[in-house]
Design a protein around this motif. Structure first.
Motif, PDB file in Angstrom:
ATOM      1  N   ASP A 154       0.619  -1.358  -0.141  1.00 62.90           N
ATOM      2  CA  ASP A 154      -0.067  -0.072  -0.003  1.00 62.90           C
ATOM      3  C   ASP A 154       0.879   1.135   0.044  1.00 62.90           C
ATOM      4  N   PRO A 155       0.855   1.825  -1.074  1.00 56.12           N
ATOM      5  CA  PRO A 155       1.980   2.913  -1.421  1.00 56.12           C
ATOM      6  C   PRO A 155       1.646   4.253  -0.798  1.00 56.12           C
ATOM      7  N   THR A 156       0.156   4.289  -0.109  1.00 54.48           N
ATOM      8  CA  THR A 156      -0.146   5.651   0.609  1.00 54.48           C
ATOM      9  C   THR A 156       0.952   6.187   1.533  1.00 54.48           C
ATOM     10  N   GLY A 157       0.987   7.456   1.078  1.00 55.21           N
ATOM     11  CA  GLY A 157       2.152   8.328   2.200  1.00 55.21           C
ATOM     12  C   GLY A 157       3.365   8.338   1.609  1.00 55.21           C
ATOM     13  N   TYR A 158       3.919   7.558   0.945  1.00 50.23           N
ATOM     14  CA  TYR A 158       5.266   7.454   0.412  1.00 50.23           C
ATOM     15  C   TYR A 158       5.649   8.409  -0.736  1.00 50.23           C
TER      16      TYR A 158
ATOM     17  N   ILE B 112      11.893  11.677  -7.646  1.00 52.46           N
ATOM     18  CA  ILE B 112      11.114  11.210  -6.668  1.00 52.46           C
ATOM     19  C   ILE B 112       9.851  12.263  -6.746  1.00 52.46           C
ATOM     20  N   VAL B 113       8.682  11.799  -6.589  1.00 53.66           N
ATOM     21  CA  VAL B 113       7.623  12.717  -6.403  1.00 53.66           C
ATOM     22  C   VAL B 113       6.856  12.357  -4.981  1.00 53.66           C
ATOM     23  N   GLU B 114       6.749  13.258  -4.279  1.00 51.71           N
ATOM     24  CA  GLU B 114       5.977  12.931  -2.873  1.00 51.71           C
ATOM     25  C   GLU B 114       4.455  12.806  -3.226  1.00 51.71           C
ATOM     26  N   GLU B 115       3.824  12.068  -2.411  1.00 53.27           N
ATOM     27  CA  GLU B 115       2.359  11.618  -2.777  1.00 53.27           C
ATOM     28  C   GLU B 115       1.751  12.965  -2.878  1.00 53.27           C
ATOM     29  N   LYS B 116       1.870  13.977  -1.831  1.00 51.72           N
ATOM     30  CA  LYS B 116       0.805  15.071  -1.999  1.00 51.72           C
ATOM     31  C   LYS B 116       1.246  15.992  -3.435  1.00 51.72           C
ATOM     32  N   ASP B 117       2.342  15.905  -4.045  1.00 49.38           N
ATOM     33  CA  ASP B 117       2.508  16.483  -5.386  1.00 49.38           C
ATOM     34  C   ASP B 117       2.258  15.500  -6.489  1.00 49.38           C
TER      35      ASP B 117
ATOM     36  N   ASN C  70       9.844   5.256  -2.226  1.00 47.76           N
ATOM     37  CA  ASN C  70      11.002   5.698  -1.628  1.00 47.76           C
ATOM     38  C   ASN C  70      11.334   5.175  -0.288  1.00 47.76           C
ATOM     39  N   SER C  71      12.351   4.573   0.207  1.00 51.12           N
ATOM     40  CA  SER C  71      12.522   4.124   1.296  1.00 51.12           C
ATOM     41  C   SER C  71      12.883   5.301   2.345  1.00 51.12           C
ATOM     42  N   GLY C  72      13.639   6.274   1.821  1.00 52.00           N
ATOM     43  CA  GLY C  72      14.116   7.437   2.333  1.00 52.00           C
ATOM     44  C   GLY C  72      15.729   7.343   2.476  1.00 52.00           C
ATOM     45  N   VAL C  73      16.272   6.000   2.264  1.00 58.07           N
ATOM     46  CA  VAL C  73      17.870   5.934   2.246  1.00 58.07           C
ATOM     47  C   VAL C  73      18.369   6.264   0.933  1.00 58.07           C
ATOM     48  N   MET C  74      19.265   7.042   0.912  1.00 59.67           N
ATOM     49  CA  MET C  74      19.950   7.664  -0.488  1.00 59.67           C
ATOM     50  C   MET C  74      21.519   7.883  -0.104  1.00 59.67           C
ATOM     51  N   VAL C  75      22.436   7.640  -1.157  1.00 61.35           N
ATOM     52  CA  VAL C  75      23.547   7.673  -1.207  1.00 61.35           C
ATOM     53  C   VAL C  75      24.262   8.370  -2.455  1.00 61.35           C
TER      54      VAL C  75
ATOM     55  N   LEU D 101      21.638  20.027  -2.744  1.00 60.02           N
ATOM     56  CA  LEU D 101      20.811  20.347  -1.635  1.00 60.02           C
ATOM     57  C   LEU D 101      20.387  21.678  -1.663  1.00 60.02           C
ATOM     58  N   GLN D 102      21.453  22.570  -1.600  1.00 65.11           N
ATOM     59  CA  GLN D 102      21.270  23.923  -1.522  1.00 65.11           C
ATOM     60  C   GLN D 102      20.503  24.636  -2.524  1.00 65.11           C
ATOM     61  N   ARG D 103      20.339  23.852  -3.668  1.00 59.53           N
ATOM     62  CA  ARG D 103      19.397  24.389  -4.937  1.00 59.53           C
ATOM     63  C   ARG D 103      17.791  23.806  -4.800  1.00 59.53           C
ATOM     64  N   VAL D 104      17.677  22.975  -3.853  1.00 50.77           N
ATOM     65  CA  VAL D 104      16.272  22.333  -3.470  1.00 50.77           C
ATOM     66  C   VAL D 104      15.398  23.604  -2.896  1.00 50.77           C
ATOM     67  N   GLY D 105      14.163  23.738  -3.639  1.00 52.55           N
ATOM     68  CA  GLY D 105      13.471  24.624  -3.155  1.00 52.55           C
ATOM     69  C   GLY D 105      12.092  24.228  -2.464  1.00 52.55           C
ATOM     70  N   ASN D 106      11.309  25.102  -2.190  1.00 48.63           N
ATOM     71  CA  ASN D 106      10.037  24.432  -0.954  1.00 48.63           C
ATOM     72  C   ASN D 106       8.744  24.859  -2.013  1.00 48.63           C
ATOM     73  N   ALA D 107       8.851  25.066  -3.216  1.00 49.89           N
ATOM     74  CA  ALA D 107       7.477  25.141  -3.906  1.00 49.89           C
ATOM     75  C   ALA D 107       6.948  23.899  -4.180  1.00 49.89           C
ATOM     76  N   ASN D 108       6.424  23.368  -3.002  1.00 50.03           N
ATOM     77  CA  ASN D 108       5.341  22.068  -3.172  1.00 50.03           C
ATOM     78  C   ASN D 108       4.339  21.783  -2.115  1.00 50.03           C
ATOM     79  N   ALA D 109       3.747  20.788  -2.443  1.00 50.14           N
ATOM     80  CA  ALA D 109       2.358  20.904  -1.721  1.00 50.14           C
ATOM     81  C   ALA D 109       2.680  21.253  -0.218  1.00 50.14           C
ATOM     82  N   LYS D 110       3.637  20.751   0.384  1.00 47.61           N
ATOM     83  CA  LYS D 110       3.742  20.606   1.931  1.00 47.61           C
ATOM     84  C   LYS D 110       4.621  21.829   2.079  1.00 47.61           C
ATOM     85  N   GLY D 111       5.358  22.653   1.310  1.00 46.27           N
ATOM     86  CA  GLY D 111       5.984  24.181   1.396  1.00 46.27           C
ATOM     87  C   GLY D 111       7.431  23.571   2.391  1.00 46.27           C
ATOM     88  N   GLU D 112       7.816  22.336   1.922  1.00 44.25           N
ATOM     89  CA  GLU D 112       9.048  21.816   2.761  1.00 44.25           C
ATOM     90  C   GLU D 112      10.159  21.810   1.597  1.00 44.25           C
ATOM     91  N   TYR D 113      11.350  21.490   2.098  1.00 42.89           N
ATOM     92  CA  TYR D 113      12.599  21.309   1.361  1.00 42.89           C
ATOM     93  C   TYR D 113      12.609  19.889   1.408  1.00 42.89           C
TER      94      TYR D 113
END
Ligand code: UD1
Ligand code: MG
Length: 453
Positions: free
Chosen positions: A139-143, A157-162, A174-179, A189-201
């Protein structure tokens, strides 16, 4: 080919974990007797990380103290405001300094991820610059969903809300683990913006940015149960169940007999030799080691105890920290043992408390024996010599020593040392009153009959 670059691991542990409804920060909740945060730290250590940094929130001093105690001051980075996972990783930037190896990011609320998962992820770096651990979700809900191109390369990677409805239909998550390479990841990371559904980076946006800059991104699949993230008590219970299932399977595989595996509970460090037999309903707290041929009978609770070869423990026994049983020791029903060493062949078969005790070889502790080890302020030791025989219902008022081969009379309160080979009796002397009971019965019986008439 093994990856030879050095490894830094950033563990994200900020955020309140409000759905846990707890005063304890989420990442300090335990699975298999070890905090989720420690599972992440130990996985990083076992993966050979040269640097481990834990990102914690400013409102969780317990998490900070835990990290500093375990890894030293340099290992703690504070994220002042929880503005998202990308922002959290950047909080570790100063601690990473000019680290030039691989940077692996993982979450402190995923207690079933192990060093082997990190190793598999790094193996993916042979063919890619960034590798994300994905899983096929029932059940992929939330991931976050992993977007792959037709060649199977990771595009983003697209967050569920977006996510668009079509993207939500994707079940690879996405498990959340990345290398990836540390310097490059920090730059992106410094170029990541927050223009998304949650307003988060979002940390996950690094993949799209990496692709756009020409980097190759890939996914490595893990089993869903290994990447379970804990956000609630119910998920904590699921993680515990998964841990226990794995621990039972590995005990069985190592030659341990479990009569009813589902009812036996292990800790992260339970160590049981082959040919140990464990009856149903047994709980192992941390720090238990059991040697070959021992038998742990039903409804026993063991914690911080070393059990020698051929011992028998229980049913209904409680072994507390500091217990050490040499070979062929017997601990029977309703016996509690704490900070006590039992020498080979010693026995306490029924209804006893042995605390702060040294019991000599072959000594027999009679039913109902209690060590009175605590005076309200300090704990005191009881020493019982070899082949001593402690009569039933003896109270041993510590500090006290019972010599080798000595006996204590049943019901004795022993307050002084007993010499070797002696009998100590410390109880009121028996008096017999001839005929008293018959006279009493006759009188009391007559009174009752008169009243009932
Ligand atoms: C995240 C991922 C999602 C993935 C899922 C797996 C992002 C944007 N999304 O979503 O793709 O499928 O995990 O469980 O990364 N944290 C901080 N500071 C913050 C925010 C979070 O330290 O500002 C920590 C949390 O304590 C937690 C981890 O980062 O340990 C993940 O954060 P969470 O908010 O749970 O992300 P998800 O929405 O679950
Ligand atoms: Mg989460």
């Amino acid at each position: 080919m093994a990856n030879l670059a050095s490894l830094a691991v950033v563990i994200l542990a900020a955020g309140q974990g409000t759905r846990m409804c707890s005063n304890l920060p989420k990442v300090l909740h335990q699975v298999g007797g070890r905090s989720m945060l420690d599972w992440a730290i130990i996985a990083a250590q076992e993966a050979g990380a040269a640097k481990i940094i834990v990102v914690a929130g400013p409102h969780a001093p317990q998490v900070g103290a835990h990290v500093e105690a375990r890894l030293g001051k340099g290992a703690l980075a504070i994220q002042d405001h929880p503005l998202g996972t990308a922002h959290a990783v950047l909080a570790a930037r100063d601690s990473l300094g000019d680290f030039s190896g691989d940077l692996l990011v993982t979450y402190a609320d995923a207690p079933l991820i192990r060093a082997a998962h990190f190793a598999a992820l790094r193996d993916g770096l042979d063919g890619a610059d960034f590798v994300v651990m994905g899983f096929e979700a029932a059940d992929p809900t939330g991931y976050g969903r992993l977007i792959l191109d037709t060649d199977g390369a990771l595009v983003g990677i697209v967050e569920e809300k977006d996510a668009s409805p079509a993207q939500r239909a994707i079940t690879i998550c996405n498990s959340g683990v990345m290398v990836g390479p540390c310097a490059q990841m920090l730059r992106l990371l410094q170029r990541v913006g927050n223009a998304n559904a949650k307003g988060e980076y979002y940390l996950t946006d690094v993949i799209g940015l990496a692709r756009a800059s020409g980097a190759r991104c890939a996914m490595v699949l893990a089993e869903e149960r290994a990447v379970l993230g804990v956000n609630s008590r119910s998920q904590l219970a699921q993680a515990e169940a998964a841990f226990q299932a794995a621990a039972r399977a590995s005990a069985l595989q190592a030659g341990v007999t479990l009569m009813d595996p589902q009812t036996v509970y292990f800790s992260f460090d339970t160590a049981i030799a082959a040919d140990v037999e464990i009856e149903p309903n047994v709980v192992f707290g941390p720090g238990v080691q059991i040697s070959a041929g021992a038998r742990i009978r039903a409804f026993s609770h063991l914690e911080g105890a070393l059990i020698g070869a051929g011992c028998e423990v229980g049913p209904f026994a409680r072994l507390r920290p500091g217990t050490s049983l040499a070979e062929r020791v017997k601990i029977g029903n309703f016996v509690e043992v704490k900070n006590t060493q039992m020498s080979p062949g010693a026995k306490a078969n029924h209804l006893s408390y042995l605390g702060d005790c040294l019991v000599g070889p072959r000594a027999n502790i009679g039913a109902g024996t209690i060590t009175c080890n605590y005076d309200g302020f300090a704990k005191h030791r009881t020493l019982i010599g070899e082949d001593a025989f402690i009569g039933s219902n003896t109270a041993l008022v510590a500090p006290v020593r019972v010599g080798a081969r000595a006996y204590t009379g049943s019901g004795s309160v022993i307050t002084r040392d007993v010499p070797a080979g002696a009998l100590a009796v410390g109880r009121a002397r028996q008096q017999d009153y001839a005929g008293w009971a018959d006279q009493f019965r006759a009188k009391a019986g007559a009174r009752k009959a008169a009243k009932d008439a």
